[in-house]
Enzyme design. Structure first.
Site, mmCIF file in Angstrom:
data_model
loop_
_atom_site.group_PDB
_atom_site.id
_atom_site.type_symbol
_atom_site.label_atom_id
_atom_site.label_comp_id
_atom_site.label_asym_id
_atom_site.label_seq_id
_atom_site.Cartn_x
_atom_site.Cartn_y
_atom_site.Cartn_z
ATOM 1 N N VAL A 14 -28.630 42.516 -34.251
ATOM 2 C CA VAL A 14 -27.688 42.450 -35.379
ATOM 3 C C VAL A 14 -28.303 41.691 -36.555
ATOM 4 O O VAL A 14 -28.235 42.145 -37.707
ATOM 5 C CB VAL A 14 -26.348 41.800 -34.946
ATOM 6 C CG1 VAL A 14 -25.390 41.714 -36.125
ATOM 7 C CG2 VAL A 14 -25.717 42.593 -33.810
ATOM 8 N N LYS A 205 -12.220 41.327 -27.380
ATOM 9 C CA LYS A 205 -11.855 42.032 -28.619
ATOM 10 C C LYS A 205 -10.346 42.258 -28.694
ATOM 11 O O LYS A 205 -9.728 42.139 -29.758
ATOM 12 C CB LYS A 205 -12.615 43.351 -28.704
ATOM 13 C CG LYS A 205 -14.127 43.153 -28.855
ATOM 14 C CD LYS A 205 -14.900 44.431 -28.581
ATOM 15 C CE LYS A 205 -16.392 44.247 -28.756
ATOM 16 N NZ LYS A 205 -17.185 45.369 -28.223
HETATM 17 N N1 HSE Z 1 -21.579 45.465 -25.902
HETATM 18 C C1 HSE Z 1 -20.721 45.796 -26.985
HETATM 19 C C2 HSE Z 1 -20.316 47.260 -26.826
HETATM 20 C C3 HSE Z 1 -21.441 45.599 -28.290
HETATM 21 O O1 HSE Z 1 -20.941 47.978 -26.048
HETATM 22 O O2 HSE Z 1 -19.356 47.676 -27.444
HETATM 23 C C4 HSE Z 1 -20.540 45.588 -29.468
HETATM 24 O O3 HSE Z 1 -19.589 44.582 -29.403
#
Ligand code: HSE
Length: 436
Positions: A14, A205
């Site tokens: 990133v 999330k």
């Molecule tokens: N490991 C996470 C995914 C990366 O595969 O969505 C992005 O948050």
């Protein structure tokens, strides 16, 4: 006008993507932000490592504290991940009066309440658009674009690695481990890939999304999480025969009793747009009382899609650098003193429909026993299919779809059905959502 100076902590996938995007689009970005933005310093564990970005002109160091203590730096990008060093760095940077942009979902989900409280006290901003669904501006959409609505529920494919694995298993019949290895090589998977396949990353999330949707504190510890490791090719096929796709969803729903926060594999009707979101792509469906359903789709992981969200946060910070801290968009969408104490429901209080797959002896009365247990728990059957016996086995797969019921009733019914002498092995249970 003085340029805004950025310090980047972490020059991995990133961080490298952010440096590239800021460099390539610098003119366009400063036309938008109103100021020039310069990456002045960056830290990395190993400075000799080959990078995806050109670091010419950037002061490089292995010591992230050097960057957060540098009075010349205005904004810190925290891209190292994890909740140990990253938390210490972020809290110290806030103490030093720096604004923070982070892609670290675990940090926000687990320590966001503390971080935002400190940031508000110090009058700095902490932005985290890239922490959820990579390049999709879902935080901004919910926090700002939908602020006229009461959000009723949201459901999202918010882990690209998991979606990539399920898609490849379905389309190409590939093995789980093989697809996971590819996701790791492509830089999609977490450092610990169990976070992806066990639903922990999606849980982080979802906790963030629920917080900004309903104005509640971040409560990752109350998210029910179930991963994709138990999904079999047979389940994928039977779901398709019934007109459904299996997707790993994060669901947050406000009910009269409280809020459901859950991450699990889910059967969704194949006609829904979100059922057709494949590969590493993410999508989030948000139901607002005024707007109705809205769907947000895009790349959920990867260097530049994530950089797109990070850079948007940087531009947001730059635009309000001189504004009154009391009148900025609140970190969690609702004013800090208006965060509500709505209860989060336990997994037993969840209401949903179910797909059940069981192996039953092929003889009279077996299904009657099963259906009477379900009836005793007030669970109504929507569809039932008995498949042909698998070669060499004495049992037949039976697939059922039930109507919506309380998870507590389903748990009890499953225990009773599994105890029947005519049922072999454990029952495969996948929750079903129509998302209508
Ligand atoms: N490991 C996470 C995914 C990366 O595969 O969505 C992005 O948050």
């Amino acid at each position: 006008m003085k340029a805004v100076k950025i310090g980047v902590l972490g020059l991995g996938t990133v961080g490298g993507g952010v440096v590239n995007v800021l460099k390539r689009n610098s003119k366009e970005i400063s036309r938008r932000a109103g100021q020039e933005i310069i990456v002045a310093s960056a830290s990395a564990r190993d400075l000799s490592r080959k990078r995806i970005c050109d670091t010419t002109g950037i002061h490089l160091t292995t010591d992230s504290f050097e960057i957060i203590n540098d009075p010349e730096i205005d904004i810190i990008l925290e891209l190292i991940g994890g909740t140990g060093l990253a938390k210490d760095l972020v809290l110290q940077a806030i103490e030093n009066g720096k604004h923070i942009v982070t892609a670290n979902k675990a940090l926000i989900a687990l320590h966001g309440n503390e971080i935002f409280a400190k940031a508000s006290k110090k009058g700095v901003m902490v932005l985290f658009e890239s922490a959820v669904a990579g390049g999709i501006p879902i935080i901004k959409a919910i926090r700002e674009g939908l602020s006229g609505n009461q959000i009723q529920w949201l459901a999202g494919i918010i882990n690209g690695t998991g979606n990539f694995i399920l898609t490849e298993m379905r389309d190409k019949g590939r093995d789980f481990d093989d697809v996971l290895a590819e996701a790791q090589a492509l830089g999609y998977a977490e450092a610990d890939p169990t976070f992806d396949v066990e639903g922990i990353d999606a849980g982080h999330k979802l906790a963030i999304l629920a917080s900004i949707a309903f104005g509640i504190p971040l409560q990752f510890d109350k998210v029910f999480t179930e991963g994709i490791t138990k999904i079999t090719r047979a389940d994928v096929e039977y779901a398709e025969q019934l007109g459904y796709r299996i997707k790993h969803l994060g669901i947050a729903r406000k009910t009269d009793q409280g809020i459901e926060l859950r991450v699990h594999p889910t059967l969704i009707p194949e006609r829904r747009l979100i059922a057709n979101v494949d590969g590493v792509m993410n999508a989030v469906l948000v139901q607002g009382d005024a707007v109705g359903p809205t769907l947000y789709y895009g790349a959920g992981a990867g260097a530049e899609p994530t950089a797109s969200a990070v850079v948007a946060d940087i531009v947001d910070v730059v635009r309000v650098l001189t504004s009154d801290p009391e009148n900025r968009v609140p970190h969690l969408a609702f004013q800090a003193d208006a965060i509500a104490d709505i209860p989060v429901l336990s997994s037993e209080q969840i209401k949903t429909a179910y797909y059940l797959r069981l192996n039953a002896e092929d003889k009279p009365g077996v299904l009657a026993e099963v259906t009477s247990i379900l009836a005793n728990h007030n669970i109504s059957i929507e569809a039932l299919i008995q498949k042909e016996p698998i070669e060499g086995e004495t049992t037949v797969p039976v697939i059922m779809l039930t109507q919506t019921t309380l998870e507590k009733e389903m748990n009890a019914a499953i225990i009773e059905i599994e105890a029947l002498s005519t049922i072999t092995g454990s029952i495969s249970r996948i929750r079903v959502e129509t998302l209508g």
